[in-house]
Scaffold this motif. Structure first.
Motif, PDB file in Angstrom:
ATOM      1  N   PHE A 103     -19.167 -17.295  45.879  1.00  0.00           N
ATOM      2  CA  PHE A 103     -18.278 -16.163  45.747  1.00  0.00           C
ATOM      3  C   PHE A 103     -17.992 -15.673  47.105  1.00  0.00           C
ATOM      4  O   PHE A 103     -17.323 -14.508  47.486  1.00  0.00           O
ATOM      5  N   GLY A 104     -18.834 -15.994  48.332  1.00  0.00           N
ATOM      6  CA  GLY A 104     -18.693 -15.652  49.572  1.00  0.00           C
ATOM      7  C   GLY A 104     -18.500 -16.639  50.704  1.00  0.00           C
ATOM      8  O   GLY A 104     -17.655 -16.558  51.428  1.00  0.00           O
ATOM      9  N   THR A 105     -19.227 -17.732  50.494  1.00  0.00           N
ATOM     10  CA  THR A 105     -18.759 -19.008  51.173  1.00  0.00           C
ATOM     11  C   THR A 105     -18.115 -20.066  50.593  1.00  0.00           C
ATOM     12  O   THR A 105     -18.147 -21.382  51.139  1.00  0.00           O
ATOM     13  N   ASP A 106     -17.553 -19.762  49.209  1.00  0.00           N
ATOM     14  CA  ASP A 106     -17.142 -21.234  48.539  1.00  0.00           C
ATOM     15  C   ASP A 106     -15.538 -21.090  48.578  1.00  0.00           C
ATOM     16  O   ASP A 106     -14.884 -21.944  47.781  1.00  0.00           O
ATOM     17  N   GLY A 107     -15.186 -20.341  49.184  1.00  0.00           N
ATOM     18  CA  GLY A 107     -13.675 -20.125  49.375  1.00  0.00           C
ATOM     19  C   GLY A 107     -12.960 -19.099  48.381  1.00  0.00           C
ATOM     20  O   GLY A 107     -11.698 -18.762  48.637  1.00  0.00           O
ATOM     21  N   CYS A 108     -13.738 -18.512  47.531  1.00  0.00           N
ATOM     22  CA  CYS A 108     -13.104 -17.539  46.673  1.00  0.00           C
ATOM     23  C   CYS A 108     -12.632 -16.202  47.497  1.00  0.00           C
ATOM     24  O   CYS A 108     -11.844 -15.664  47.417  1.00  0.00           O
TER      25      CYS A 108
END
Length: 333
Positions: free
Chosen positions: A68-73
């Motif tokens: 939720f921070g570095t995965d594109g979300c």
């Protein structure tokens, strides 16, 4: 007189690396304030969209770790809100966070990765049969848990089953990889240019030795590669960075062996931003202080829908000097 922008340093988040991200966010915000920017930490939770609107943030510097921070979300949310942000975009962030997809993309670009196969809940009953002649030792890692220590190295079928069961606690898809012995090396890439490399230690049958969460490994003797081998490592990391479409800062990890060529292991599209962490230490060897690095990342903040910026650093850094002086290049340890 130009109007000073309000910069939100997004940190915290919802992953198990929240505390580490908060420390990074505070360090980044302090560095920006030191440079005269109007910057403040913004602690990310499920109401981050409301917080960003209330604070009227003009630009977001991302200091997050994990899901939720570095995965594109979060990157997608910032695109929708029209807030320019640092680092890779939605697609590259998502690809780098998913080890299976990362390997697929790297292979499509003819880049070396260890042989592997995925394991999902609906295929785990046939694990031993599917493993077949794949062999041991084998490395078991969650597909989407982000960069971190190898969960387990299995030496037989019993250890494989136990490791896979344990790995399902972290993700619903597991990657079983061929074990490659060598040294784990991390190459820092900034705006498409490899800055240097850091030796993270030997990869043994218990898995690779990685830095502590702070990134501080303490003292140690530097490993040495020939100038040609060193350039090869930097080139390989740059190709992996470009294959995934990364932007800003990224760490490309690989296993370097004396008996075979380098093998790519991970691409961290959102490296930890603490002065003692791996990427800032690599940047320091290229002449970038932590404040310089943070300022550079801020300068690259943008919305992906508005076009691609040029590589600003490619013409500024020159690695030919050390090679001419010594004929060898050291990898910092």
């Amino acid at each position: 007189m130009s109007v000073k922008q309000r910069i939100g340093v997004l940190c915290g988040g919802l992953s198990n690396q929240r505390d580490l991200s908060i420390r990074a966010g505070e360090a980044v915000a302090a560095a920006l304030v030191e440079r005269g920017h109007d910057a403040m930490p913004v602690f990310v939770d499920r109401e981050v969209d409301l917080v960003l609107r209330q604070l009227r943030v003009d630009t977001a510097v991302l200091a997050l770790r994990g899901r939720f921070g570095t995965d594109g979300c979060l990157q997608g949310l910032l695109e929708m809100l029209g807030v320019p942000y640092t680092g890779s975009g939605v697609l590259a962030s998502g690809l780098a966070m998913n080890r299976a997809k990362t390997k697929e993309v790297l292979r499509l670009h003819n880049l070396p990765t260890a042989p592997s196969y995925p394991v999902r809940h609906d295929t785990v009953e046939n694990l031993i049969e599917n493993h077949g002649s794949f062999g041991f030792p084998a490395v078991i890692r969650p597909v989407g848990a982000g960069p971190g220590p190898v969960l387990a190295v299995a030496h037989d079928e019993m250890e494989l089953e136990a490791a896979v069961d344990e790995a399902f606690r972290f993700d619903d898809e597991i990657l079983v990889e061929r074990f490659i012995e060598g040294r784990l090396v991390s190459v820092g890439v900034l705006d498409g240019l490899a800055l240097g490399a850091l030796d993270l230690g030997p990869v043994g049958l218990a898995g690779p030795r990685r830095p502590e969460p702070s990134g501080d490994r303490g003292d140690g003797q530097p490993s040495r590669f020939s100038a040609a081998r060193y350039r090869s490592l930097l080139r390989l990391a740059t190709l992996a960075y470009e294959a995934l479409g990364c932007e800003g800062a990224a760490c490309v990890e690989m296993v370097v062996s004396e008996r075979c060529n380098e093998v790519l292991v991970d691409v961290d599209a959102a490296p930890l931003l603490l002065p003692t962490a791996v990427f800032p230490r690599i940047a320091a060897t290229a002449g970038l202080s932590f404040s310089d690095l943070v300022d550079d990342l801020l300068a690259g903040a943008r919305l992906r829908a508005h076009g691609h910026r040029k590589n600003r650093r490619a013409t500024q850094l020159d690695f030919s000097g050390p090679e001419r002086r010594t004929g060898m290049l050291s990898v910092a340890h």
